[in-house]
Design an enzyme around this catalytic site. Sequence first.
Site, PDB file in Angstrom:
ATOM      1  N   ASP A  30       0.970  -1.349   0.053  1.00 24.62           N
ATOM      2  CA  ASP A  30      -0.069   0.074   0.204  1.00 24.62           C
ATOM      3  C   ASP A  30       0.919   1.335  -0.170  1.00 24.62           C
ATOM      4  O   ASP A  30       1.777   1.377   1.093  1.00 24.62           O
ATOM      5  CB  ASP A  30      -0.819   0.070   1.179  1.00 24.62           C
ATOM      6  N   ASP A  31       0.761   1.807  -0.901  1.00 21.51           N
ATOM      7  CA  ASP A  31       1.688   3.347  -1.281  1.00 21.51           C
ATOM      8  C   ASP A  31       3.179   3.126  -1.178  1.00 21.51           C
ATOM      9  O   ASP A  31       4.019   4.005  -1.160  1.00 21.51           O
ATOM     10  CB  ASP A  31       1.217   4.185   0.017  1.00 21.51           C
ATOM     11  N   CYS A  70      -6.021   4.249  -3.991  1.00 19.58           N
ATOM     12  CA  CYS A  70      -6.283   2.968  -3.508  1.00 19.58           C
ATOM     13  C   CYS A  70      -7.321   2.328  -4.196  1.00 19.58           C
ATOM     14  O   CYS A  70      -7.505   1.281  -4.767  1.00 19.58           O
ATOM     15  CB  CYS A  70      -6.249   2.976  -2.019  1.00 19.58           C
ATOM     16  N   HIS A 131     -10.675  -2.215   1.302  1.00 19.66           N
ATOM     17  CA  HIS A 131     -11.008  -0.756   0.768  1.00 19.66           C
ATOM     18  C   HIS A 131     -11.879  -0.658  -0.379  1.00 19.66           C
ATOM     19  O   HIS A 131     -11.845   0.144  -1.257  1.00 19.66           O
ATOM     20  CB  HIS A 131      -9.661  -0.172   0.481  1.00 19.66           C
ATOM     21  N   ASP A 337      -0.313  -0.885  -4.881  1.00 18.09           N
ATOM     22  CA  ASP A 337      -1.521  -0.341  -5.716  1.00 18.09           C
ATOM     23  C   ASP A 337      -1.309   1.209  -6.516  1.00 18.09           C
ATOM     24  O   ASP A 337      -2.058   1.278  -7.120  1.00 18.09           O
ATOM     25  CB  ASP A 337      -2.711  -0.043  -4.428  1.00 18.09           C
TER      26      ASP A 337
END
Length: 578
Positions: A30-31, A70, A131, A337
């Site tokens: 993530d990120d 995301c 998410h 992502d």
Amino acid sequence: MMTLFLLLLFVCGALSRPEPRPNFVLVMADDLGIGDPGCYGNKTLRTPNIDRLARGGVKLTQHLAAAPLCTPSRAAFMTGRYPVRSGMTSRSRVGVFLFSASSGGLPTSEITFSRLLKNQGYSTALIGKWHLGMNCNSKVDFCHHPVNHGFDYFYGLPVTNLRDCKPGEGSVFTSGFRLLVFLPLQAIGVALLTLEVLKYLGVLRVPHAVFLGLVLLAAAILGLLVCFLHYFRPLNCFLMRNHEVVQQPMSYDNLTQRLTAEAVQFIQRNADTPFLLVLSYLHVHTALFSSQDFAGKSQHGAYGDAAEEMDWSVGQVLNVLDELKLANNTLVYFSSDHGAHVEEVSTKGELHGGSNGIFKGGKANNWEGGIRVPGILRWPGVIQAGQEIHEPTSNMDIFPTVVTLAGSPLPEDRVIDGRDLMPLLQGRSQRSDHEFLFHYCNSYLNAVRWHPRNSTSIWKAFFFTPKFTPDGANGCYSTHVCFCHGHFVTLHHPPLLFDISKDPQERNPLTPETEPRFLDILQVMHEAIDGHKKTLTVVPDQLSFGNLVWKPWLQLCCSSSGLSCQCDKERQERTVTH
């Protein structure tokens, strides 16, 4: 003769027996920026396990997220389709789900690779971040929940990890507080002071009820702010196991270890059957966290600690595949992502965003730094180790790749934008099947990429670009994230054109004077856009204000005492076990 006959039977049986279907371990950070792993050039952040994965497989150097945020990126990953096709793109500033009790999410009409693999007899699990929504009309319908999208098992966070989830880390709602709380309070204060002066001077006679009303309005605004700050964390930052809330609010204590243990145990439980594991990390999205074994150990502060802990977790998963002798029959994929969030700076001034290497921009914009992500695939004996592929690929490509390998036909009732990667990975094709890729910023078509069949050039045209602030910065620091429309962007007529193959840093836009084919290139791109738009249909907007807003009747709470929502069933289970 009998021996020969038996040998022929054995050979015929071996030839007619279908090849065993591979397992799949799909790992999504993530990120994480493309400049963070060592195998992509980082010399100071230690990622030995991600690097080991790259050495044993293929490293994609132009792997692209279908969106720089995301929620839409993950929707594209799960379905193999541009997120605009499923309504998972926003027409406003807010491009992701922020509340667990929102009604938007990945529509039940969408087909995920997990659903198709489950239909093929695979055991399926999602560990970590989802998410993509949870409920539609009631808190028990779970219409958007992972279990309703083909996963047998879910353990993780239904929304996302935010600064607000960790006390002392600040808030992502600062701009909202300024607009909806502090400015109205200032206006009320000025109004009260002005009325008092006018009353004192005898210019205006003001009833006491007016003063009382303004004071009560200010008190109500402050009360709502206090309630929001108090309740946001337990109501939105919790862990679930399938449909049950097991920890509310979520504890960061050894959280990565718990997620890793769940992933390892799933592999162990399904060692004798085909399985799909999607391991979706909370790292390295803020709020940053790491266990005692990693805290303070990296050269890059809290961000480096979190990234190195995630790498350790990847190693644990690879190790269990080796221990169970499953590695040779398992396709492992590692990616992020979207690009690193370059504007992430803590309340103490510490940089909490990662590195996008040489590339411009980052999360929330379609400069290369926002969409170019790590892309590593390993399948020993099937994919040659140590390769680098420089062709454009997309995270949407995982859908057709996985589904085809599992023996399932692709859906024929919808457009699938992803392309099967296996011909490229196995050297049967030297060219990406993506001649064009379309880059969306929320629901707005932001840029298009063209890789002509007879050329090594990769053209990229921008129709608008975000206004970085302050001047000369590499991001939108004044708003914490770049927005996609209005006065936040600069429109380009004609479009801003780059040759990514020669200018990957997007520093030198081309002109009719520097590129003789300038107008012809743009003409081809516009024709491709027209063709693409003809394939789009109108679908419900899952990220509309009505779908984003918090709805109390959709709120999950593990206790019945109002909105306190406090429980830790995990700790209770561990206590009983020990």
